[in-house]
Design a protein around this motif. Sequence first.
Motif, PDB file in Angstrom:
ATOM      1  N   THR A  52       0.848  -1.196   0.000  1.00 23.06           N
ATOM      2  CA  THR A  52       0.000   0.000   0.000  1.00 23.06           C
ATOM      3  C   THR A  52       0.880   1.241   0.000  1.00 23.06           C
ATOM      4  O   THR A  52       1.727   1.407   0.881  1.00 23.06           O
ATOM      5  CB  THR A  52      -0.923   0.025   1.233  1.00 23.06           C
ATOM      6  N   ASN A  53       0.699   2.089  -1.001  1.00 19.16           N
ATOM      7  CA  ASN A  53       1.457   3.341  -1.128  1.00 19.16           C
ATOM      8  C   ASN A  53       2.967   3.113  -1.148  1.00 19.16           C
ATOM      9  O   ASN A  53       3.739   3.948  -0.670  1.00 19.16           O
ATOM     10  CB  ASN A  53       1.106   4.307   0.018  1.00 19.16           C
ATOM     11  N   ASP A  54       3.402   1.994  -1.735  1.00 26.09           N
ATOM     12  CA  ASP A  54       4.839   1.731  -1.842  1.00 26.09           C
ATOM     13  C   ASP A  54       5.477   2.502  -2.987  1.00 26.09           C
ATOM     14  O   ASP A  54       6.687   2.739  -2.974  1.00 26.09           O
ATOM     15  CB  ASP A  54       5.083   0.233  -2.047  1.00 26.09           C
ATOM     16  N   PHE A  55       4.684   2.856  -3.998  1.00 25.84           N
ATOM     17  CA  PHE A  55       5.162   3.593  -5.155  1.00 25.84           C
ATOM     18  C   PHE A  55       4.351   4.882  -5.298  1.00 25.84           C
ATOM     19  O   PHE A  55       3.182   4.926  -4.917  1.00 25.84           O
ATOM     20  CB  PHE A  55       5.024   2.762  -6.435  1.00 25.84           C
ATOM     21  N   LEU A  56       4.993   5.915  -5.841  1.00 30.42           N
ATOM     22  CA  LEU A  56       4.286   7.160  -6.102  1.00 30.42           C
ATOM     23  C   LEU A  56       3.530   7.033  -7.419  1.00 30.42           C
ATOM     24  O   LEU A  56       4.141   6.989  -8.498  1.00 30.42           O
ATOM     25  CB  LEU A  56       5.265   8.341  -6.168  1.00 30.42           C
ATOM     26  N   VAL A  57       2.223   6.968  -7.322  1.00 26.15           N
ATOM     27  CA  VAL A  57       1.365   6.862  -8.496  1.00 26.15           C
ATOM     28  C   VAL A  57       0.603   8.178  -8.631  1.00 26.15           C
ATOM     29  O   VAL A  57      -0.201   8.524  -7.770  1.00 26.15           O
ATOM     30  CB  VAL A  57       0.377   5.682  -8.374  1.00 26.15           C
ATOM     31  N   ILE A  58       0.889   8.915  -9.706  1.00 26.41           N
ATOM     32  CA  ILE A  58       0.255  10.216  -9.924  1.00 26.41           C
ATOM     33  C   ILE A  58      -0.800  10.074 -11.016  1.00 26.41           C
ATOM     34  O   ILE A  58      -0.472   9.747 -12.165  1.00 26.41           O
ATOM     35  CB  ILE A  58       1.290  11.281 -10.310  1.00 26.41           C
ATOM     36  N   GLU A  59      -2.055  10.311 -10.627  1.00 32.68           N
ATOM     37  CA  GLU A  59      -3.141  10.217 -11.583  1.00 32.68           C
ATOM     38  C   GLU A  59      -2.950  11.236 -12.701  1.00 32.68           C
ATOM     39  O   GLU A  59      -2.555  12.370 -12.460  1.00 32.68           O
ATOM     40  CB  GLU A  59      -4.488  10.467 -10.898  1.00 32.68           C
ATOM     41  N   GLY A  60      -3.231  10.841 -13.912  1.00 29.02           N
ATOM     42  CA  GLY A  60      -3.165  11.762 -15.032  1.00 29.02           C
ATOM     43  C   GLY A  60      -1.887  11.663 -15.839  1.00 29.02           C
ATOM     44  O   GLY A  60      -1.818  12.179 -16.958  1.00 29.02           O
ATOM     45  N   SER A  64       7.459  14.512 -17.387  1.00 29.72           N
ATOM     46  CA  SER A  64       8.618  14.520 -16.483  1.00 29.72           C
ATOM     47  C   SER A  64       8.126  14.754 -15.063  1.00 29.72           C
ATOM     48  O   SER A  64       7.095  15.399 -14.837  1.00 29.72           O
ATOM     49  CB  SER A  64       9.631  15.596 -16.879  1.00 29.72           C
ATOM     50  N   LEU A  65       8.879  14.217 -14.121  1.00 29.30           N
ATOM     51  CA  LEU A  65       8.591  14.397 -12.696  1.00 29.30           C
ATOM     52  C   LEU A  65       9.877  14.841 -12.012  1.00 29.30           C
ATOM     53  O   LEU A  65      10.935  14.233 -12.196  1.00 29.30           O
ATOM     54  CB  LEU A  65       8.101  13.094 -12.065  1.00 29.30           C
ATOM     55  N   ARG A  66       9.761  15.928 -11.230  1.00 35.23           N
ATOM     56  CA  ARG A  66      10.870  16.374 -10.404  1.00 35.23           C
ATOM     57  C   ARG A  66      10.383  16.547  -8.973  1.00 35.23           C
ATOM     58  O   ARG A  66       9.285  17.056  -8.742  1.00 35.23           O
ATOM     59  CB  ARG A  66      11.446  17.700 -10.922  1.00 35.23           C
ATOM     60  N   GLN A 113      16.039  21.821  -2.847  1.00 38.07           N
ATOM     61  CA  GLN A 113      17.054  21.018  -3.523  1.00 38.07           C
ATOM     62  C   GLN A 113      16.390  19.852  -4.247  1.00 38.07           C
ATOM     63  O   GLN A 113      15.558  19.144  -3.670  1.00 38.07           O
ATOM     64  CB  GLN A 113      18.076  20.510  -2.508  1.00 38.07           C
ATOM     65  N   LYS A 114      16.775  19.632  -5.494  1.00 37.13           N
ATOM     66  CA  LYS A 114      16.177  18.554  -6.277  1.00 37.13           C
ATOM     67  C   LYS A 114      16.707  17.215  -5.795  1.00 37.13           C
ATOM     68  O   LYS A 114      17.908  17.005  -5.692  1.00 37.13           O
ATOM     69  CB  LYS A 114      16.468  18.762  -7.761  1.00 37.13           C
ATOM     70  N   VAL A 115      15.808  16.271  -5.517  1.00 33.36           N
ATOM     71  CA  VAL A 115      16.202  14.967  -4.992  1.00 33.36           C
ATOM     72  C   VAL A 115      15.817  13.815  -5.914  1.00 33.36           C
ATOM     73  O   VAL A 115      16.278  12.691  -5.737  1.00 33.36           O
ATOM     74  CB  VAL A 115      15.592  14.734  -3.590  1.00 33.36           C
ATOM     75  N   PHE A 116      14.949  14.076  -6.921  1.00 36.68           N
ATOM     76  CA  PHE A 116      14.549  13.010  -7.843  1.00 36.68           C
ATOM     77  C   PHE A 116      14.099  13.632  -9.153  1.00 36.68           C
ATOM     78  O   PHE A 116      13.448  14.680  -9.157  1.00 36.68           O
ATOM     79  CB  PHE A 116      13.390  12.187  -7.252  1.00 36.68           C
ATOM     80  N   GLU A 117      14.479  12.985 -10.262  1.00 35.41           N
ATOM     81  CA  GLU A 117      14.056  13.457 -11.571  1.00 35.41           C
ATOM     82  C   GLU A 117      13.910  12.268 -12.501  1.00 35.41           C
ATOM     83  O   GLU A 117      14.763  11.375 -12.530  1.00 35.41           O
ATOM     84  CB  GLU A 117      15.070  14.446 -12.142  1.00 35.41           C
ATOM     85  N   ASP A 134       5.441   5.505 -12.350  1.00 35.39           N
ATOM     86  CA  ASP A 134       5.298   4.893 -11.023  1.00 35.39           C
ATOM     87  C   ASP A 134       6.603   4.287 -10.476  1.00 35.39           C
ATOM     88  O   ASP A 134       6.581   3.269  -9.792  1.00 35.39           O
ATOM     89  CB  ASP A 134       4.222   3.806 -11.045  1.00 35.39           C
ATOM     90  N   GLU A 135       7.775   4.957 -10.735  1.00 32.02           N
ATOM     91  CA  GLU A 135       9.038   4.372 -10.267  1.00 32.02           C
ATOM     92  C   GLU A 135       9.482   4.824  -8.881  1.00 32.02           C
ATOM     93  O   GLU A 135      10.289   4.163  -8.251  1.00 32.02           O
ATOM     94  CB  GLU A 135      10.172   4.696 -11.251  1.00 32.02           C
ATOM     95  N   PHE A 136       9.019   5.971  -8.395  1.00 28.45           N
ATOM     96  CA  PHE A 136       9.606   6.545  -7.185  1.00 28.45           C
ATOM     97  C   PHE A 136       9.186   5.771  -5.946  1.00 28.45           C
ATOM     98  O   PHE A 136       7.996   5.581  -5.662  1.00 28.45           O
ATOM     99  CB  PHE A 136       9.194   8.012  -7.035  1.00 28.45           C
TER     100      PHE A 136
END
Length: 388
Positions: A308-316, A324-326, A333-337, A343-345
């Motif tokens: 449950t909620n193990d991955f960041l799933v962004i609707e749309g 792109s996702l940042r 400070q940028k920590v992920f791109e 759904d990888e994060f």
Amino acid sequence: MKKLLYISLFLFTGFIQAQTALYNSGNIRIHPNGNLGFHTNLVNDTAFDQNEGLAGFYGNQVIQVSGSISPTFRDVEFLVSNNVFLQNSVSVDNNVNFVDGNILTPLNDQTIHLNFQNNGFFTGESDASKVTGFAAITNRSFFSFPVGDQNQLRPLLLDSESESPLAICAYFFENPSSPSSILESFDIEEKVRDIGTVTDREFWIIQSDVPATVTISWNSRSALGLIPNTTADAIIVVGWSKQANQWVIIGNSAQSGDISQGFVTSQTFIPSDFEAITFGTIPLPTDTFAVNNPTLGNYFLSPNGDGTNDFLVIEGMSESPNNSLRLFNRFGQKVFEKINYVDEFTGISNTGSLLLSQDIGLPEGIYYYLVTLDDLELTYQGFLFLDR
């Protein structure tokens, strides 16, 4: 410098007229551990730059600094309730201590400024004591300019890709279309069509030939909430292009806050390509997806393997395969791109100086996301809470 020095001794060289100024046309030097207090105007017409110790400006009356040659001090403090007015630049090698009163410069003359040299810094800046005019830096890459208007400190943070030989900055609480302090004007209706509204409340002038980002903030006096249908997510950095002679989008790399107060960090740009910068908004959406989805929402992530909620799933995101996702932490400070995110994060950093051990991951807390849907030409912002 926590201890203030009140110095009653006046040193005079050259000549004196009605005791209204100290005229330096001879040879004054502040030696190590020495102190020199100015309780009257300073007119400097000779080299005055091999100084150690402390120079102080004190009193209840306006003190003016003028002359044909700019003085350079190691340490200087300002305690003049009715302000110090620079008609000639003053340079500082070490510390400026703002105590009371502003340091004014002519807003229509960018060549006159309070200049922080290679290692210069400042303390004590506040709404009551700051640079009301132009501040400058020499051979610096990172600096927060202590600028503002008569009533508020409104700093600008400059982060350059390399050392800038000279960068200058000033703040104006004036309508860019009709400023009262300068001859130039920057019509807020002259803008590219990708800008919805340009604020008519305030702007900054920042000049440097080195690519950089800037961070500026808004508060209740900025009144961005008065712009119709505007949310914090719609606020962008815009600049008056010298080449295009209109407002264009500089863009954001990070942002935080609400419509009442917040900050935004720009994309990298060359400040000297622009006459002024301020806040703009993106236009109201007309695309069907954008209308139906004014926000993508905020998200909760708990990557503990429970399914449950193990991955960041962004609707749309599936609406625009080219996306792109940042992700940014609370310090901007940028920590992920990830380009073309699917759904990888899982709470692991993959970029920047904050790239952490795969076994540790990012710390628990609130993060800011920026999603770009290239196919739809849409940008969304929101927050993610990471739970460990």
